[in-house]
Design a protein around this motif. Sequence first.
Motif, short mmCIF file in Angstrom:
data_model
loop_
_atom_site.label_atom_id
_atom_site.label_comp_id
_atom_site.label_asym_id
_atom_site.label_seq_id
_atom_site.Cartn_x
_atom_site.Cartn_y
_atom_site.Cartn_z
N ASP A 116 41.23 38.57 18.02
CA ASP A 116 41.27 39.67 18.41
C ASP A 116 40.97 39.88 19.89
O ASP A 116 39.92 40.04 20.48
CB ASP A 116 40.87 40.79 17.75
N PRO A 117 42.08 40.16 20.80
CA PRO A 117 41.98 40.58 22.35
C PRO A 117 41.40 41.86 22.11
O PRO A 117 40.68 42.06 23.40
CB PRO A 117 43.19 40.90 22.56
N LYS A 118 41.06 42.89 21.45
CA LYS A 118 40.36 43.92 20.90
C LYS A 118 39.28 43.86 21.09
O LYS A 118 38.33 45.03 22.02
CB LYS A 118 41.30 44.79 20.09
N LEU A 152 35.22 43.42 21.90
CA LEU A 152 34.26 42.72 23.71
C LEU A 152 33.75 42.05 23.01
O LEU A 152 33.41 41.18 23.86
CB LEU A 152 34.09 44.03 23.44
N SER A 153 32.96 41.88 21.82
CA SER A 153 31.75 40.72 21.71
C SER A 153 32.36 40.31 20.29
O SER A 153 32.90 40.60 19.26
CB SER A 153 30.46 41.54 21.48
N VAL A 154 32.08 38.61 20.15
CA VAL A 154 31.66 38.22 19.02
C VAL A 154 31.82 38.65 17.68
O VAL A 154 29.52 38.52 18.09
CB VAL A 154 32.73 36.76 19.38
N MET A 203 26.29 44.12 29.06
CA MET A 203 27.03 44.51 30.08
C MET A 203 27.48 45.94 29.43
O MET A 203 28.01 46.59 30.42
CB MET A 203 28.04 43.87 30.74
N ARG A 258 46.64 39.61 27.41
CA ARG A 258 46.09 38.88 26.36
C ARG A 258 46.76 39.07 25.84
O ARG A 258 46.99 37.62 24.81
CB ARG A 258 44.51 40.31 25.38
N ASN A 261 38.81 35.41 26.29
CA ASN A 261 38.51 36.88 25.99
C ASN A 261 37.56 37.82 26.49
O ASN A 261 37.66 39.18 27.56
CB ASN A 261 39.47 36.68 24.65
N LEU A 262 36.80 36.49 26.64
CA LEU A 262 35.10 37.14 26.72
C LEU A 262 35.05 37.85 28.52
O LEU A 262 35.25 38.37 29.07
CB LEU A 262 34.38 36.58 26.28
N ASP A 263 35.77 36.75 29.21
CA ASP A 263 35.49 36.48 30.19
C ASP A 263 36.10 37.45 31.01
O ASP A 263 36.19 38.38 31.98
CB ASP A 263 35.98 35.50 31.28
N SER A 264 37.12 37.57 30.28
CA SER A 264 38.49 39.06 30.76
C SER A 264 37.65 40.79 30.80
O SER A 264 37.99 41.23 31.39
CB SER A 264 39.45 38.95 30.05
N HIS A 265 36.65 40.46 29.32
CA HIS A 265 36.97 41.70 29.11
C HIS A 265 35.15 41.90 29.90
O HIS A 265 34.99 43.30 30.48
CB HIS A 265 35.90 41.91 27.69
N ARG A 266 34.41 41.27 30.46
CA ARG A 266 33.73 40.98 31.38
C ARG A 266 34.22 41.75 32.58
O ARG A 266 33.35 42.56 33.27
CB ARG A 266 32.76 39.41 31.71
N VAL A 318 38.39 32.48 23.52
CA VAL A 318 37.88 33.39 22.91
C VAL A 318 37.57 33.02 24.57
O VAL A 318 36.54 34.69 24.55
CB VAL A 318 36.77 32.55 21.52
N SER A 337 41.88 39.93 35.25
CA SER A 337 41.22 39.99 34.02
C SER A 337 42.73 39.23 33.29
O SER A 337 43.80 39.83 33.29
CB SER A 337 40.34 41.73 32.97
N VAL A 338 42.61 38.94 32.33
CA VAL A 338 44.15 37.72 31.56
C VAL A 338 44.94 38.65 30.66
O VAL A 338 43.79 39.82 29.76
CB VAL A 338 43.65 36.72 31.02
N SER A 391 29.28 36.93 24.00
CA SER A 391 29.31 37.42 23.69
C SER A 391 27.80 38.71 24.04
O SER A 391 27.99 40.30 24.05
CB SER A 391 28.72 37.40 21.88
N ARG A 409 34.96 37.69 39.69
CA ARG A 409 33.41 37.70 38.85
C ARG A 409 32.16 37.48 40.09
O ARG A 409 31.77 38.81 40.13
CB ARG A 409 32.83 37.37 37.83
N LEU A 460 47.80 36.22 26.17
CA LEU A 460 47.52 34.50 25.81
C LEU A 460 47.57 34.47 23.80
O LEU A 460 47.54 33.70 23.78
CB LEU A 460 44.87 35.21 25.67
N MET A 488 34.79 44.95 32.62
CA MET A 488 33.22 45.88 33.25
C MET A 488 33.45 46.15 34.49
O MET A 488 32.39 47.14 34.88
CB MET A 488 32.31 44.88 31.10
N LEU A 529 38.55 33.48 37.34
CA LEU A 529 37.60 34.97 36.04
C LEU A 529 36.30 35.04 36.66
O LEU A 529 35.65 35.48 37.08
CB LEU A 529 37.93 35.06 35.03
N ASN A 542 27.93 40.31 27.15
CA ASN A 542 29.21 41.46 26.86
C ASN A 542 29.08 42.79 26.13
O ASN A 542 29.03 43.25 26.98
CB ASN A 542 30.67 41.19 26.39
N LEU A 587 26.95 49.30 31.49
CA LEU A 587 28.09 50.28 32.37
C LEU A 587 27.92 51.59 31.22
O LEU A 587 28.17 52.42 32.24
CB LEU A 587 29.50 49.69 31.42
#
Lengths: 297, 297, 297, 297, 297
Positions: free
Chosen positions: A91-93, A95-97, C207, B99, A198-203, A195, B96-97, C201, B203, B102, A206, B199, C204, C211
């Motif tokens: 799920d792209p929404k 932020l953390s798994v 982070m 999503r 996704n996490l890297d993108s979020h990072r 995944v 950022s990618v 995770s 960073r 993806l 941020m 990515l 993130n 933030l």
Amino acid sequence: MEGVLLGTQFQNLSFKAILTPQSLLVLDFRGFGLERWLVLELAPQLASQSHSLPFEFTALEAILQHKVNTLHAQLNDVEPVLLDTLESLVDPKILSVDRSKLHILLQNSKSLSELETDIKVFKDTLLKILDEEEIIEELCLTKWTDPRVFEESSLGIDHAEEMELLLENYYMQAEELANKTRELKGLIDDSESVVFINLDSHRNVMMRLNLQLAMGSFSLSLFGLIGVAFGMNLESSFEEDPRVFWLVTGFMFLGSGLIWRRLLSFLGRHLMPSVPPLIPQVWKRNMKASDIRSGIR
Amino acid sequence: MEGVLLGTQFQNLSFKAILTPQSLLVLDFRGFGLERWLVLELAPQLASQSHSLPFEFTALEAILQHKVNTLHAQLNDVEPVLLDTLESLVDPKILSVDRSKLHILLQNSKSLSELETDIKVFKDTLLKILDEEEIIEELCLTKWTDPRVFEESSLGIDHAEEMELLLENYYMQAEELANKTRELKGLIDDSESVVFINLDSHRNVMMRLNLQLAMGSFSLSLFGLIGVAFGMNLESSFEEDPRVFWLVTGFMFLGSGLIWRRLLSFLGRHLMPSVPPLIPQVWKRNMKASDIRSGIR
Amino acid sequence: MEGVLLGTQFQNLSFKAILTPQSLLVLDFRGFGLERWLVLELAPQLASQSHSLPFEFTALEAILQHKVNTLHAQLNDVEPVLLDTLESLVDPKILSVDRSKLHILLQNSKSLSELETDIKVFKDTLLKILDEEEIIEELCLTKWTDPRVFEESSLGIDHAEEMELLLENYYMQAEELANKTRELKGLIDDSESVVFINLDSHRNVMMRLNLQLAMGSFSLSLFGLIGVAFGMNLESSFEEDPRVFWLVTGFMFLGSGLIWRRLLSFLGRHLMPSVPPLIPQVWKRNMKASDIRSGIR
Amino acid sequence: MEGVLLGTQFQNLSFKAILTPQSLLVLDFRGFGLERWLVLELAPQLASQSHSLPFEFTALEAILQHKVNTLHAQLNDVEPVLLDTLESLVDPKILSVDRSKLHILLQNSKSLSELETDIKVFKDTLLKILDEEEIIEELCLTKWTDPRVFEESSLGIDHAEEMELLLENYYMQAEELANKTRELKGLIDDSESVVFINLDSHRNVMMRLNLQLAMGSFSLSLFGLIGVAFGMNLESSFEEDPRVFWLVTGFMFLGSGLIWRRLLSFLGRHLMPSVPPLIPQVWKRNMKASDIRSGIR
Amino acid sequence: MEGVLLGTQFQNLSFKAILTPQSLLVLDFRGFGLERWLVLELAPQLASQSHSLPFEFTALEAILQHKVNTLHAQLNDVEPVLLDTLESLVDPKILSVDRSKLHILLQNSKSLSELETDIKVFKDTLLKILDEEEIIEELCLTKWTDPRVFEESSLGIDHAEEMELLLENYYMQAEELANKTRELKGLIDDSESVVFINLDSHRNVMMRLNLQLAMGSFSLSLFGLIGVAFGMNLESSFEEDPRVFWLVTGFMFLGSGLIWRRLLSFLGRHLMPSVPPLIPQVWKRNMKASDIRSGIR
């Protein structure tokens, strides 16, 4: 009376059995639900001897069918949970798994590995029988004892061939299960990559926000220093001029705002480098090249 | 009248068929578009019996061609979307990618896996027939019933060989599709690596900027402390000297500037260590070594 | 007197042996615990010649059993440590990985690789013997020297077949060990992925907190600048109004609070983009598609 | 006149050809440079019939040699660019990866995959011919038509064997190319790992510097608060003592310096945990263990 | 006089040789150290014809032994450097990886790949000879020319079998080398994973420290704002009360300390979520499940 000991050939059946042309002796069964299967399903299946095939075909088919059904049921246990877990992980929404999801993923991935081994062993067993003509003939008990049966065979092919078709059929079902598990494994790998991306993108998102705030804070610090300087108990000769207060205050706020803006636009330029247009697109160019290449062939 | 049941040999056809020397009975078809194919394409193809080959060749070729066409169409559905998605994912400008990309990647990667399985099953089926001479001979229905056909065979090879060439041809087409899907899978993997490096690179760049700002903020805090000290309501005996204000203010700004510059040059030196020149380049040295080695061979 | 030198066929036994129909000469043994096994276990096992099989079967079985037991013991050494280590590594509560655990993981992973090689060599050896009929017949020493033995064979199958069953049995045991090690290897890979996702995770989450704090600090800096401005020794004409102090102080605290809140809600919106609802779920849609597809088959 | 259609056997040649004992009909060529090869190289090669081998050997050798040369040229195109790109990517001095290099890497990686497929198809073709004796005999056209040629064969082996040696020779060349591409693929993977470790290392170094600066800023903030406290327009009763200014200022600077130093040493201790000495080195211990183990064998 | 050209069969020998029953003509050697080997080692080895085997066995054994020794020496060159490098890379104490180590790792990894290819080619060569009986018989030169030799064969097996044993022996040695290189490759992969986990772990630890400091700085900023407020040149009506100074100063320090503590405990709770106890341990539960499952089998 001839008989064949199943369980030497089928080593990952959950029981051992002696198969004779008239009866099936189930010997060494262990496990839950097996009794239910033996009594409620196997017995009626063997009793309803309505079709022209000899008894050992019916019995063997029942046993193989049960094995395939078991494997299928295990896959059906694992698959929906796995798909649900992967669906929520990619799920792209998020932020953390959700770490409990990871536990579920790991458990099901492990179950899948074990199931894969099970299917592989079952396939190897069937393949070994299919590769050796004698074992197939050994399994056709009736042909030896009752030659009359041969003639009334409905399809015009002898029992060994029929047995081969029977085994091949179950081999193909096992192969299909193996393909399914392999696809699921691939899906897990692909989802893990997604995944991570996704996490890297979020990072990165941020981190860019953080950097933008750091730029703002830096600008405020820089121009705040002017305020601090004027706050010193030292004589600056501007003390009495009322306009200086507004001038310096305005300079502080406007200056830090301007510097921030410059830093932000610098960041924008820095992160989105104008890639020289002479770098072609990877695929497009290669597509053409491969078109040409395939044309040469 | 002899007949062969297709669908035992070709288990991932979308229908079952009985093939006789005169007719093709399509039995058990399900699916969208199949009717269209059966009526609009298969029928005329079979009707135009202009060539010297017996009917079962025409029918089998039509069926295999349809299967290969279906697989090809599926690949052609997946490939451009996949290439577009990868193209936009590996774009070095993006921080950022996206999503949703993806999601598309994951869907197409899944479709590709399923297609790969389909092709594999088709290839295995053809290979199994090609490995067993009898099955090929079984498929040549006309040779059995009508020996006269044999003589008029235009190419001087018998029907079994011709059937083998026919099947081999489709095997090679399936092999080509399999190669294509494998290349696409490899491309997805390579692209994912590139996305990760992209990515990570972004960073690192942002982190260096952040670090440079943190150095600036630190310098400002350090020299701002002097200003804070002079801002205390304590007697420093400098209060009356008007030059001290400018001296201290200048010292604050210049000092923080100088310290920042030193920190930045320290960062530059720290991150770009002068790798001792005695570390050779990996490939160049090895290239020579392998030249020598391959020369020794 | 005929004899077979074991150790040419079984190259990863820990000793060499000459096997004759009457005796087993253990030649070249090295290692700890082997003496114990030779004296305490092998000797009684060979002495208790209660069963109808010739001596060389008993001896060979004892040796193969010992090899399989050794491999099993090695796997049993590695497995629980490995599972414990993985269990503690994938623990979602940990923020950073205990590095001594990683050392243990690496050691056990290495042991597992070596064990895998050992099992592979053992399997290859057995497979090579099983593939060549003559070697099996060579191993059946008694059949050559004492034809009388053949008749009293209890199971009605000749010695070569019995020897084949014996070897196949141990092959299957080795296969099972190989499957187990492969599953463990897969488990290590899956766990490492989970460890990476866990660590990412955590990062993130940290982070985002960082933030959020940076946003708070920025707000305080921004409105603190007002305070700094009023702290300057410059005339602002508000000095004498007692309400202005509370007004400005309140504005500072409320303003930074409000700005922080806006920034936080902006962050929330920025990180959880409302994915357009037209992006379907990956699996659900594909599930349907594959349902349809499998229906077409 | 007998003839063989090349292009059914060699399906990834860039043309089709009919080979007869006297002539080579190139049928269906497409592509750039092929004309040049046909006219400038192939024709003289075939014309210079100085050696004792029949015509079809010369022709086939020329064609296979051309195919291998083409593959070799493609590999030689890709390899140096790839090695240069990898060399610059794994450069430890770089903080962030040049994204145009990544594009080049991706393109060449794709070309390498396609080349790998090409080589694989070529190898499979040769292997299929080598596996079937009849096809080899079919290719030896002269032996059929002119038995006198057989006797004058210089090496004392018949034509089929000679043809086999010819094909095997090109198979081995293709195998060498396949090994080379596989090594290159492995090199790309290894280099990507190194790139990731490099980027991660840089990031950790920057993060430690950032942390050290954050510790400095924190110390300054903490002791700056004292200065802020004394800067308040509140009566602290120290206002008149001139020593207090220097005392508090000194305390602020020294205190923040000391606290920073403590934090830094804490960081040093925290990041370099004294690993309990009872954790042995992974390899050294295992080396001994494997020495023992290999000794037992 | 019959002779065999080595170098067609053994294509990755570093020389070509013609082997006759009486002599070994080394033809086409290139390379460093080969002269030394030819003169100092091969010559005496061939001269000391003390054993009953014909000359070609001694010669072939010497050549194969030399090849295996060369491969072994290459492995022994690479292995200790590789193990040392990996040992220092996986050291948990290091925060960032020594980049020169990575270069060494990459070089040795490349050498290992090349060695793997070399061993593979050597193995394939031996396997091809072992698979074809005629080539083995061809290699037994003496049997053809001197039938008397056959009788005096000490072991009672003919020369072809002896040659097969000789070749198999070297095949097994090559296999062992291949296993060793595969284990090393696996070790590199595992170590890289550990390096990544190590670096990620360090990063998380640093990020937590950073976050804790950021919390401290935020608290100080928040309560420093009070000080800044009182530092404004505005009338707060508390100016004259000497207790207010201590009160506000104490409030600032205590308040920021308290807020920091709350933030830290919030961080602690946030990062170590109380995983609901209903999530079972992955392995323990599965262990039971697999016990049950293996019991069912």
